[in-house]
Design a protein around this motif. Sequence first.
Motif, PDB file in Angstrom:
ATOM      1  N   LEU A   1      28.682  23.483  59.299  1.00  0.00           N
ATOM      2  CA  LEU A   1      28.083  24.790  59.572  1.00  0.00           C
ATOM      3  C   LEU A   1      28.099  25.110  61.060  1.00  0.00           C
ATOM      4  O   LEU A   1      28.298  26.276  61.454  1.00  0.00           O
ATOM      5  CB  LEU A   1      26.652  24.840  59.031  1.00  0.00           C
ATOM      6  CG  LEU A   1      26.526  24.825  57.503  1.00  0.00           C
ATOM      7  CD1 LEU A   1      25.055  24.730  57.099  1.00  0.00           C
ATOM      8  CD2 LEU A   1      27.152  26.073  56.898  1.00  0.00           C
ATOM      9  N   GLU A   2      27.886  24.121  61.890  1.00  0.00           N
ATOM     10  CA  GLU A   2      27.937  24.350  63.340  1.00  0.00           C
ATOM     11  C   GLU A   2      29.344  24.773  63.766  1.00  0.00           C
ATOM     12  O   GLU A   2      29.512  25.698  64.575  1.00  0.00           O
ATOM     13  CB  GLU A   2      27.515  23.076  64.077  1.00  0.00           C
ATOM     14  CG  GLU A   2      26.030  22.777  63.971  1.00  0.00           C
ATOM     15  CD  GLU A   2      25.661  21.436  64.555  1.00  0.00           C
ATOM     16  OE1 GLU A   2      24.460  21.204  64.800  1.00  0.00           O
ATOM     17  OE2 GLU A   2      26.557  20.593  64.762  1.00  0.00           O
ATOM     18  N   GLU A   3      30.359  24.099  63.210  1.00  0.00           N
ATOM     19  CA  GLU A   3      31.741  24.457  63.520  1.00  0.00           C
ATOM     20  C   GLU A   3      32.068  25.850  62.988  1.00  0.00           C
ATOM     21  O   GLU A   3      32.764  26.636  63.652  1.00  0.00           O
ATOM     22  CB  GLU A   3      32.693  23.424  62.923  1.00  0.00           C
ATOM     23  CG  GLU A   3      32.589  22.050  63.591  1.00  0.00           C
ATOM     24  CD  GLU A   3      33.380  20.986  62.851  1.00  0.00           C
ATOM     25  OE1 GLU A   3      33.964  21.308  61.796  1.00  0.00           O
ATOM     26  OE2 GLU A   3      33.408  19.835  63.320  1.00  0.00           O
ATOM     27  N   LEU A   4      31.556  26.161  61.798  1.00  0.00           N
ATOM     28  CA  LEU A   4      31.771  27.482  61.214  1.00  0.00           C
ATOM     29  C   LEU A   4      31.147  28.567  62.083  1.00  0.00           C
ATOM     30  O   LEU A   4      31.761  29.612  62.334  1.00  0.00           O
ATOM     31  CB  LEU A   4      31.168  27.527  59.806  1.00  0.00           C
ATOM     32  CG  LEU A   4      31.218  28.876  59.085  1.00  0.00           C
ATOM     33  CD1 LEU A   4      32.661  29.258  58.777  1.00  0.00           C
ATOM     34  CD2 LEU A   4      30.403  28.833  57.792  1.00  0.00           C
ATOM     35  N   ALA A   5      29.918  28.322  62.548  1.00  0.00           N
ATOM     36  CA  ALA A   5      29.223  29.307  63.388  1.00  0.00           C
ATOM     37  C   ALA A   5      30.007  29.584  64.668  1.00  0.00           C
ATOM     38  O   ALA A   5      30.189  30.742  65.072  1.00  0.00           O
ATOM     39  CB  ALA A   5      27.824  28.800  63.725  1.00  0.00           C
ATOM     40  N   THR A   6      30.499  28.531  65.309  1.00  0.00           N
ATOM     41  CA  THR A   6      31.259  28.682  66.551  1.00  0.00           C
ATOM     42  C   THR A   6      32.565  29.435  66.300  1.00  0.00           C
ATOM     43  O   THR A   6      32.947  30.321  67.081  1.00  0.00           O
ATOM     44  CB  THR A   6      31.559  27.299  67.156  1.00  0.00           C
ATOM     45  OG1 THR A   6      30.327  26.626  67.419  1.00  0.00           O
ATOM     46  CG2 THR A   6      32.349  27.428  68.445  1.00  0.00           C
ATOM     47  N   ARG A   7      33.237  29.101  65.206  1.00  0.00           N
ATOM     48  CA  ARG A   7      34.514  29.750  64.874  1.00  0.00           C
ATOM     49  C   ARG A   7      34.318  31.238  64.561  1.00  0.00           C
ATOM     50  O   ARG A   7      35.079  32.095  65.040  1.00  0.00           O
ATOM     51  CB  ARG A   7      35.162  29.045  63.696  1.00  0.00           C
ATOM     52  CG  ARG A   7      36.568  29.549  63.383  1.00  0.00           C
ATOM     53  CD  ARG A   7      37.282  28.669  62.393  1.00  0.00           C
ATOM     54  NE  ARG A   7      36.692  28.719  61.063  1.00  0.00           N
ATOM     55  CZ  ARG A   7      35.994  27.739  60.514  1.00  0.00           C
ATOM     56  NH1 ARG A   7      35.766  26.630  61.194  1.00  0.00           N
ATOM     57  NH2 ARG A   7      35.506  27.865  59.305  1.00  0.00           N
ATOM     58  N   LEU A   8      33.277  31.547  63.799  1.00  0.00           N
ATOM     59  CA  LEU A   8      33.035  32.951  63.437  1.00  0.00           C
ATOM     60  C   LEU A   8      32.548  33.769  64.633  1.00  0.00           C
ATOM     61  O   LEU A   8      32.819  34.961  64.726  1.00  0.00           O
ATOM     62  CB  LEU A   8      32.027  33.024  62.292  1.00  0.00           C
ATOM     63  CG  LEU A   8      32.532  32.488  60.941  1.00  0.00           C
ATOM     64  CD1 LEU A   8      31.461  32.621  59.882  1.00  0.00           C
ATOM     65  CD2 LEU A   8      33.803  33.216  60.506  1.00  0.00           C
ATOM     66  N   ALA A   9      31.829  33.124  65.540  1.00  0.00           N
ATOM     67  CA  ALA A   9      31.413  33.821  66.769  1.00  0.00           C
ATOM     68  C   ALA A   9      32.642  34.261  67.551  1.00  0.00           C
ATOM     69  O   ALA A   9      32.693  35.374  68.098  1.00  0.00           O
ATOM     70  CB  ALA A   9      30.530  32.913  67.612  1.00  0.00           C
ATOM     71  N   GLY A  10      33.644  33.385  67.591  1.00  0.00           N
ATOM     72  CA  GLY A  10      34.894  33.739  68.270  1.00  0.00           C
ATOM     73  C   GLY A  10      35.590  34.900  67.595  1.00  0.00           C
ATOM     74  O   GLY A  10      36.157  35.777  68.265  1.00  0.00           O
ATOM     75  N   ARG A  11      35.507  34.945  66.251  1.00  0.00           N
ATOM     76  CA  ARG A  11      36.124  36.058  65.525  1.00  0.00           C
ATOM     77  C   ARG A  11      35.405  37.372  65.819  1.00  0.00           C
ATOM     78  O   ARG A  11      36.055  38.416  65.986  1.00  0.00           O
ATOM     79  CB  ARG A  11      36.099  35.773  64.022  1.00  0.00           C
ATOM     80  CG  ARG A  11      36.770  36.862  63.189  1.00  0.00           C
ATOM     81  CD  ARG A  11      36.605  36.613  61.713  1.00  0.00           C
ATOM     82  NE  ARG A  11      37.221  35.344  61.306  1.00  0.00           N
ATOM     83  CZ  ARG A  11      37.195  34.887  60.060  1.00  0.00           C
ATOM     84  NH1 ARG A  11      36.549  35.574  59.108  1.00  0.00           N
ATOM     85  NH2 ARG A  11      37.779  33.750  59.765  1.00  0.00           N
ATOM     86  N   VAL A  12      34.089  37.321  65.893  1.00  0.00           N
ATOM     87  CA  VAL A  12      33.315  38.532  66.198  1.00  0.00           C
ATOM     88  C   VAL A  12      33.686  39.067  67.575  1.00  0.00           C
ATOM     89  O   VAL A  12      33.850  40.278  67.775  1.00  0.00           O
ATOM     90  CB  VAL A  12      31.793  38.229  66.122  1.00  0.00           C
ATOM     91  CG1 VAL A  12      30.984  39.396  66.675  1.00  0.00           C
ATOM     92  CG2 VAL A  12      31.386  37.935  64.688  1.00  0.00           C
ATOM     93  N   ILE A  13      33.823  38.171  68.530  1.00  0.00           N
ATOM     94  CA  ILE A  13      34.186  38.575  69.895  1.00  0.00           C
ATOM     95  C   ILE A  13      35.595  39.159  69.916  1.00  0.00           C
ATOM     96  O   ILE A  13      35.850  40.185  70.570  1.00  0.00           O
ATOM     97  CB  ILE A  13      34.095  37.367  70.848  1.00  0.00           C
ATOM     98  CG1 ILE A  13      32.641  36.898  70.957  1.00  0.00           C
ATOM     99  CG2 ILE A  13      34.640  37.720  72.234  1.00  0.00           C
ATOM    100  CD1 ILE A  13      32.478  35.566  71.668  1.00  0.00           C
ATOM    101  N   ARG A  14      36.502  38.535  69.195  1.00  0.00           N
ATOM    102  CA  ARG A  14      37.910  38.962  69.212  1.00  0.00           C
ATOM    103  C   ARG A  14      38.090  40.333  68.571  1.00  0.00           C
ATOM    104  O   ARG A  14      38.785  41.198  69.117  1.00  0.00           O
ATOM    105  CB  ARG A  14      38.762  37.921  68.492  1.00  0.00           C
ATOM    106  CG  ARG A  14      40.262  38.164  68.624  1.00  0.00           C
ATOM    107  CD  ARG A  14      41.065  37.088  67.889  1.00  0.00           C
ATOM    108  NE  ARG A  14      40.611  35.750  68.217  1.00  0.00           N
ATOM    109  CZ  ARG A  14      40.067  34.905  67.332  1.00  0.00           C
ATOM    110  NH1 ARG A  14      39.904  35.291  66.074  1.00  0.00           N
ATOM    111  NH2 ARG A  14      39.681  33.707  67.695  1.00  0.00           N
TER     112      ARG A  14
END
Length: 206
Positions: free
Chosen positions: A146-159
Amino acid sequence: MKKIVVSGKTVEIAVKLGLAELNTTEDRVKITVLQHGSKGLFGLIGAKEAKVELEVIPDTLEQTIFFLNEVFLAMNLVVQVDKHVTEEGITFNLIGTDLGILIGRRGQTLDSLQYLVNIVANRFSKTHLRIVLDAESFRERRKKTLEELATRLAGRVIRFKKEVVLEPMSPQERKIIHFQLQDHAIVKTFSKGEEPNRRVVIALRN
């Protein structure tokens, strides 16, 4: 639950005799006075002994483990319960083979069983207990996922500059997502919806 009735010259004496017979302490029993002692006339005529009932209060964790063992027996599973008590609470780690059936899809079965375990534990406890049920270190592995998922999705939101709504999660799993991104400089998190379909949303900060 073990229960005995004991007599003595006074209530105090009867209780002490009962505790000795049960080989326990007063804080581990429920005491009911059935009859108070009386000396009678001249200390002889009509004298009555005190009579008390002592009922052993179940050990909370023992009762909870007994409940789990009954569940495992019904499922034809051989599982050992390894108990760990920490400052944060109590963890029951399940050890055995073929524990996937107890974990379920994304830990849903394990969460449901944990919910029942806490109901059983707090039925007998004088103070509120929080028991975490784990199997094959699933909780820690799920936390990292879940921590890895949160970090990955945060990057998608920014992109893409567009908020992301995650799948429904338990309160414990939503907390992991929130905690992972709480100090993020660009994105924020919040929850929406009603249980059991409450979801975490990751969005850009204003």
